[in-house]
Design an enzyme around this catalytic site. Structure first.
Site: not given
Ligand code: SAM
Length: 224
Positions: A71
């Site tokens: 993000s």
């Molecule tokens: N917090 C992260 C960072 O600092 O790099 C950024 C996260 S990214 C915007 C969103 C993440 O949510 C992705 O890696 C995606 O795979 C994950 N995601 C989506 N659905 C999910 C779920 N049901 N459970 C866990 N992770 C999930």
């Protein structure tokens, strides 16, 4: 001669990070001194690929593996500030991605549980967080829409992917007085950042503004 950005010294990275805190965070209204300090201490360049390092302190999200993103710094700071952390909390982060958000939270809360649905990202983030010695962060590999019941109750739940509605397990796993910070809206057209606070066993909702996230995919999220 100026060094390539990817080859900067630690003092140069520190200066870029500090500039990001002042120009992108404080300037735009982030006030919590603990959040500003944590953002000033976590090396975002260590959470991206060698090709992306030169952009580590740009004012944007960056691509990571598996078509996901780390993000934008402002978004990370905004969600941390919205969670109103004092350092005593048990926190759940949904969407580990690169591990950067979890690392920032590790300086703001007592324990951080972070869950990611893509096994390759879990592996990379776990290795990185262990190598960088963020010892109060626990990484889980599973569908984060189910929360992490074994580590509940949580004082704060921070969801870093966009949902259509609030997943019910988060409500069940939230402590009285706890906060859920979650973007809710369309799968591809942006979301509203919402803060839900548990007051006397009931959730009160506040809308905190417009954001755009990758979709939250899972049993209580979008389907694939
Ligand atoms: N917090 C992260 C960072 O600092 O790099 C950024 C996260 S990214 C915007 C969103 C993440 O949510 C992705 O890696 C995606 O795979 C994950 N995601 C989506 N659905 C999910 C779920 N049901 N459970 C866990 N992770 C999930």
């Amino acid at each position: 001669m100026t060094k390539p950005a990817s080859n900067q010294s630690s003092d140069q990275w520190k200066a870029s990070r500090h500039k990001m805190v002042e120009n992108q965070l404080r300037f735009r209204g982030i006030k919590d001194p603990r959040v500003l300090d944590a953002m000033d201490r976590i090396p975002r360049e260590d959470f991206v690929s060698p090709e992306q390092k030169q952009f580590a302190y740009n004012d944007c999200a960056l691509p990571i593996d598996c078509s996901q993103t780390i993000s934008q710094p402002y978004t990370v700071a905004f969600m941390c500030e919205a969670a109103q952390l004092t350092g005593e909390e048990n926190v759940l982060e949904v969407g580990t991605g690169s591990g950067y958000g979890a690392a920032v939270l590790s300086l703001l809360a007592r324990e951080v549980h972070t869950i990611e649905r893509i096994p390759e990202l879990v592996k990379q983030a776990s290795e990185r967080l262990t190598r960088l010695e963020y010892s109060n962060v626990h990484v889980y590999s599973s569908d984060g829409t189910l929360g992490v019941p074994e580590a509940a109750p949580f004082d704060a739940i921070i969801v870093t992917a966009g949902a259509e509605t609030l997943p019910e397990p988060y409500v069940e796993q939230l402590r009285e007085g706890g906060r859920i910070i979650i973007p809710i809206g369309s799968e591809f057209m942006g979301q509203t950042m919402c803060r839900y606070t548990m007051i006397n066993g009931k959730l009160s909702q506040e809308d905190l503004g417009a954001f755009a996230f990758v979709p939250l995919i899972g049993e209580y999220g979008w389907s694939r």
